[in-house]
Scaffold this motif. Structure first.
Motif, PDB file in Angstrom:
ATOM      1  N   GLY A 140       5.241 -20.116   6.519  1.00 61.06           N
ATOM      2  CA  GLY A 140       4.196 -19.001   6.708  1.00 61.06           C
ATOM      3  C   GLY A 140       4.836 -17.727   6.729  1.00 61.06           C
ATOM      4  O   GLY A 140       4.519 -16.637   6.952  1.00 61.06           O
ATOM      5  N   GLY A 141       6.368 -17.859   6.425  1.00 63.74           N
ATOM      6  CA  GLY A 141       7.405 -16.622   6.765  1.00 63.74           C
ATOM      7  C   GLY A 141       7.148 -15.750   5.423  1.00 63.74           C
ATOM      8  O   GLY A 141       6.550 -16.294   4.498  1.00 63.74           O
ATOM      9  N   LEU A 142       7.614 -14.312   5.377  1.00 63.47           N
ATOM     10  CA  LEU A 142       7.414 -13.649   4.366  1.00 63.47           C
ATOM     11  C   LEU A 142       8.623 -13.066   3.910  1.00 63.47           C
ATOM     12  O   LEU A 142       9.617 -12.669   4.540  1.00 63.47           O
ATOM     13  CB  LEU A 142       6.541 -12.334   4.856  1.00 63.47           C
ATOM     14  N   LEU A 143       8.758 -12.994   2.615  1.00 69.15           N
ATOM     15  CA  LEU A 143       9.760 -12.193   1.773  1.00 69.15           C
ATOM     16  C   LEU A 143       9.264 -11.042   1.115  1.00 69.15           C
ATOM     17  O   LEU A 143       8.424 -11.110   0.326  1.00 69.15           O
ATOM     18  CB  LEU A 143      10.650 -13.138   0.712  1.00 69.15           C
ATOM     19  N   ILE A 184      10.643 -12.396 -12.619  1.00 70.97           N
ATOM     20  CA  ILE A 184      10.691 -12.447 -11.091  1.00 70.97           C
ATOM     21  C   ILE A 184       9.538 -13.347 -10.485  1.00 70.97           C
ATOM     22  O   ILE A 184       9.651 -14.438  -9.546  1.00 70.97           O
ATOM     23  CB  ILE A 184      10.572 -11.119 -10.341  1.00 70.97           C
ATOM     24  N   GLY A 185       8.509 -13.098 -10.999  1.00 73.29           N
ATOM     25  CA  GLY A 185       7.249 -13.939 -10.561  1.00 73.29           C
ATOM     26  C   GLY A 185       7.567 -15.594 -10.899  1.00 73.29           C
ATOM     27  O   GLY A 185       7.044 -16.531 -10.035  1.00 73.29           O
ATOM     28  N   ASP A 186       7.932 -15.810 -12.116  1.00 77.06           N
ATOM     29  CA  ASP A 186       8.290 -17.306 -12.629  1.00 77.06           C
ATOM     30  C   ASP A 186       9.146 -17.710 -11.405  1.00 77.06           C
ATOM     31  O   ASP A 186       9.148 -18.842 -10.904  1.00 77.06           O
ATOM     32  CB  ASP A 186       8.719 -17.412 -13.861  1.00 77.06           C
ATOM     33  N   LEU A 187      10.409 -17.102 -11.208  1.00 75.80           N
ATOM     34  CA  LEU A 187      11.327 -17.422 -10.355  1.00 75.80           C
ATOM     35  C   LEU A 187      10.743 -17.846  -9.043  1.00 75.80           C
ATOM     36  O   LEU A 187      11.067 -18.729  -8.175  1.00 75.80           O
ATOM     37  CB  LEU A 187      12.516 -16.618 -10.186  1.00 75.80           C
ATOM     38  N   LEU A 188      10.024 -16.891  -8.424  1.00 81.48           N
ATOM     39  CA  LEU A 188       9.526 -17.101  -6.959  1.00 81.48           C
ATOM     40  C   LEU A 188       8.548 -18.417  -6.964  1.00 81.48           C
ATOM     41  O   LEU A 188       8.822 -19.010  -5.746  1.00 81.48           O
ATOM     42  CB  LEU A 188       8.824 -15.903  -6.538  1.00 81.48           C
ATOM     43  N   ALA A 189       7.776 -18.540  -7.941  1.00 76.43           N
ATOM     44  CA  ALA A 189       6.957 -19.833  -8.018  1.00 76.43           C
ATOM     45  C   ALA A 189       7.727 -21.056  -8.174  1.00 76.43           C
ATOM     46  O   ALA A 189       7.440 -21.954  -7.442  1.00 76.43           O
ATOM     47  CB  ALA A 189       5.908 -19.716  -9.076  1.00 76.43           C
ATOM     48  N   VAL A 191      10.737 -21.688  -7.044  1.00 73.25           N
ATOM     49  CA  VAL A 191      11.632 -22.160  -5.840  1.00 73.25           C
ATOM     50  C   VAL A 191      10.750 -22.424  -4.843  1.00 73.25           C
ATOM     51  O   VAL A 191      11.250 -22.681  -3.797  1.00 73.25           O
ATOM     52  CB  VAL A 191      12.703 -21.101  -5.595  1.00 73.25           C
ATOM     53  N   GLY A 192       9.408 -22.336  -4.959  1.00 77.48           N
ATOM     54  CA  GLY A 192       8.615 -22.719  -3.837  1.00 77.48           C
ATOM     55  C   GLY A 192       7.743 -21.754  -2.872  1.00 77.48           C
ATOM     56  O   GLY A 192       7.033 -22.086  -2.118  1.00 77.48           O
ATOM     57  N   PHE A 193       7.653 -20.392  -3.500  1.00 77.36           N
ATOM     58  CA  PHE A 193       7.086 -19.531  -2.692  1.00 77.36           C
ATOM     59  C   PHE A 193       5.766 -19.474  -3.230  1.00 77.36           C
ATOM     60  O   PHE A 193       5.285 -19.890  -4.384  1.00 77.36           O
ATOM     61  CB  PHE A 193       7.532 -18.012  -2.890  1.00 77.36           C
ATOM     62  N   HIS A 194       4.843 -18.879  -2.520  1.00 77.85           N
ATOM     63  CA  HIS A 194       3.378 -18.923  -2.967  1.00 77.85           C
ATOM     64  C   HIS A 194       2.767 -17.617  -2.619  1.00 77.85           C
ATOM     65  O   HIS A 194       3.413 -16.745  -1.854  1.00 77.85           O
ATOM     66  CB  HIS A 194       2.523 -20.213  -2.501  1.00 77.85           C
ATOM     67  N   THR A 195       1.386 -17.347  -2.852  1.00 76.75           N
ATOM     68  CA  THR A 195       0.619 -16.130  -2.844  1.00 76.75           C
ATOM     69  C   THR A 195       1.544 -14.954  -2.917  1.00 76.75           C
ATOM     70  O   THR A 195       1.995 -14.006  -2.165  1.00 76.75           O
ATOM     71  CB  THR A 195       0.169 -16.164  -1.082  1.00 76.75           C
ATOM     72  N   LEU A 196       1.961 -14.917  -4.281  1.00 75.22           N
ATOM     73  CA  LEU A 196       2.760 -14.035  -4.716  1.00 75.22           C
ATOM     74  C   LEU A 196       2.310 -12.677  -5.479  1.00 75.22           C
ATOM     75  O   LEU A 196       1.153 -12.884  -5.791  1.00 75.22           O
ATOM     76  CB  LEU A 196       3.553 -14.547  -5.922  1.00 75.22           C
ATOM     77  N   THR A 197       3.007 -11.491  -5.145  1.00 75.19           N
ATOM     78  CA  THR A 197       2.401 -10.163  -5.633  1.00 75.19           C
ATOM     79  C   THR A 197       3.835  -9.598  -6.099  1.00 75.19           C
ATOM     80  O   THR A 197       4.739  -9.674  -5.270  1.00 75.19           O
ATOM     81  CB  THR A 197       1.862  -9.330  -4.698  1.00 75.19           C
ATOM     82  N   GLN A 262      12.953   2.083 -12.570  1.00 73.76           N
ATOM     83  CA  GLN A 262      12.058   1.039 -12.543  1.00 73.76           C
ATOM     84  C   GLN A 262      12.252   0.277 -11.223  1.00 73.76           C
ATOM     85  O   GLN A 262      13.271  -0.337 -11.283  1.00 73.76           O
ATOM     86  CB  GLN A 262      11.655   0.540 -13.776  1.00 73.76           C
ATOM     87  N   VAL A 263      11.358   0.262 -10.317  1.00 74.50           N
ATOM     88  CA  VAL A 263      11.577  -0.606  -9.142  1.00 74.50           C
ATOM     89  C   VAL A 263      10.322  -1.719  -9.144  1.00 74.50           C
ATOM     90  O   VAL A 263       9.361  -1.591  -9.142  1.00 74.50           O
ATOM     91  CB  VAL A 263      11.155   0.435  -7.787  1.00 74.50           C
ATOM     92  N   ILE A 264      10.896  -2.950  -9.209  1.00 74.40           N
ATOM     93  CA  ILE A 264       9.868  -4.094  -9.018  1.00 74.40           C
ATOM     94  C   ILE A 264      10.126  -4.540  -7.481  1.00 74.40           C
ATOM     95  O   ILE A 264      11.020  -4.759  -6.850  1.00 74.40           O
ATOM     96  CB  ILE A 264      10.742  -5.249  -9.868  1.00 74.40           C
ATOM     97  N   THR A 265       8.787  -4.587  -7.129  1.00 76.04           N
ATOM     98  CA  THR A 265       8.578  -5.108  -5.776  1.00 76.04           C
ATOM     99  C   THR A 265       7.926  -6.415  -5.636  1.00 76.04           C
ATOM    100  O   THR A 265       6.894  -6.389  -6.279  1.00 76.04           O
ATOM    101  CB  THR A 265       7.730  -3.976  -4.935  1.00 76.04           C
ATOM    102  N   LEU A 266       8.187  -7.014  -4.658  1.00 76.90           N
ATOM    103  CA  LEU A 266       7.893  -8.418  -4.609  1.00 76.90           C
ATOM    104  C   LEU A 266       7.555  -8.934  -3.316  1.00 76.90           C
ATOM    105  O   LEU A 266       8.072  -8.266  -2.267  1.00 76.90           O
ATOM    106  CB  LEU A 266       9.000  -9.681  -5.102  1.00 76.90           C
ATOM    107  N   THR A 267       6.384  -9.632  -3.116  1.00 80.98           N
ATOM    108  CA  THR A 267       5.774 -10.281  -1.960  1.00 80.98           C
ATOM    109  C   THR A 267       5.633 -11.831  -2.047  1.00 80.98           C
ATOM    110  O   THR A 267       4.945 -11.999  -2.855  1.00 80.98           O
ATOM    111  CB  THR A 267       4.584  -9.428  -1.400  1.00 80.98           C
ATOM    112  N   ALA A 268       5.953 -12.315  -1.168  1.00 80.60           N
ATOM    113  CA  ALA A 268       6.189 -13.768  -1.396  1.00 80.60           C
ATOM    114  C   ALA A 268       6.038 -14.438  -0.190  1.00 80.60           C
ATOM    115  O   ALA A 268       6.965 -14.237   0.739  1.00 80.60           O
ATOM    116  CB  ALA A 268       7.315 -14.290  -2.247  1.00 80.60           C
ATOM    117  N   TRP A 269       5.286 -15.583   0.032  1.00 86.45           N
ATOM    118  CA  TRP A 269       5.208 -16.352   1.385  1.00 86.45           C
ATOM    119  C   TRP A 269       5.760 -17.739   1.237  1.00 86.45           C
ATOM    120  O   TRP A 269       5.446 -18.469   0.142  1.00 86.45           O
ATOM    121  CB  TRP A 269       3.779 -16.526   1.738  1.00 86.45           C
ATOM    122  N   ALA A 270       6.509 -18.142   2.291  1.00 87.18           N
ATOM    123  CA  ALA A 270       6.961 -19.327   2.322  1.00 87.18           C
ATOM    124  C   ALA A 270       5.831 -20.208   2.549  1.00 87.18           C
ATOM    125  O   ALA A 270       4.797 -20.066   3.403  1.00 87.18           O
ATOM    126  CB  ALA A 270       7.931 -19.559   3.783  1.00 87.18           C
TER     127      ALA A 270
END
Length: 274
Positions: A140-143, A184-189, A191-197, A262-270
């Motif tokens: 439930g941690g946040l990146l 970035i979205g593909d990489l996050l998914a 490696v196991g993160f979810h609820t991605l923005t 151009q700034v890419i911002t990511l929000t991803a939950w463990a």
């Protein structure tokens, strides 16, 4: 055998950041702005984060903004550069250390929150770093992270390429390959993160002349660190032609020139515990 391609010279990235450390405060406007925008994301989250890490802390901008923040318990900072880590240490005394984003000294499930502001675009093995961060986050941690995207410095890129072709008859690697939103979205998914923005902000900074942009890039530690870069200095004639093209092709009515970041911002939950 490792399949990781060393796109960036990490030792050179560290040297650039060390060189920038002493005068960083005169050139840190972009890091300040993106740090503030990153921390704003916490306002929409109701939970608290007892233990957090600022990964790639630069001069301690995030720690300064988060000082006495009600949702943050203890914040640690780390940076690849000893010079920048030393500069940031005053904002988190006793909680700042030097570490490479590719080889993180983090125990499993030790953190509730990781913030990373404008550092991950210099990582060779971004999937490996994201795996390490997911493992270091508690369930439930946040990146929360930001990194520069592929449209960054598009004006300077085009002018330097055109100048090299005109003056030298060929091109050499002078800019970092930067990721896109889908990557970035593909990489996050993966490696196991979810609820991605994953989203994009485009910041355009206007300069009196292109030289001032080059000084800011050097002062931020964002100079070229591509591993296969040409080892000789850019020819004066090539640089002069590039800057003349920049002024000619991009200056507004007031004579000022734009620089796009151009700034890419990511929000991803463990993942939460099953």
């Amino acid at each position: 055998m490792s399949t990781i391609v060393s796109v960036f010279d990490r030792n050179l990235v560290r040297r650039h950041r060390d060189r920038a450390a002493a005068g960083f405060g005169a050139h840190d406007f972009l890091v300040h702005e993106t740090a503030a925008r990153l921390v704003e994301r916490l306002e929409d989250i109701t939970r608290a984060f007892p233990l957090a890490l600022d990964l790639g802390c630069h001069g301690g901008e995030i720690a300064r903004i988060l000082a006495e923040h009600p949702k943050i318990g203890t914040l640690f900072q780390c940076d690849l550069s000893p010079g920048l880590a030393g500069r940031a240490a005053s904002h988190a005394p006793g909680r700042t250390f030097v570490a490479d984003e590719e080889w993180l000294p983090l125990a499993e499930q030790c953190l509730d929150l990781v913030l990373s502001n404008l550092s991950l675009h210099w990582v060779n093995d971004l999937p490996g770093t994201l795996v390490q961060l997911r493992r270091a986050l508690r369930p439930g941690g946040l990146l929360l992270g930001s990194l520069l995207g592929g449209e960054t410095l598009k004006e300077l890129r085009s002018c330097l390429s055109e100048a090299e072709l005109l003056v030298e008859g060929g091109l050499s690697p002078r800019f970092s390959p930067l990721a896109g939103v889908r990557d970035i979205g593909d990489l996050l998914a993966r490696v196991g993160f979810h609820t991605l923005t994953v989203d994009i902000d485009t910041l355009v900074v206007h300069y009196a002349d292109p030289w001032r942009l080059l000084r800011d890039l050097r002062g931020m530690g964002e100079s070229n660190a591509v591993a296969v870069r040409r080892r000789t200095f850019l020819r004066r004639a090539t640089l002069a032609t590039a800057l003349a093209l920049y002024q000619q092709n991009h200056a507004g009515a007031d004579g000022r020139v734009p620089a796009t970041f151009q700034v890419i911002t990511l929000t991803a939950w463990a993942p939460d515990p099953v």
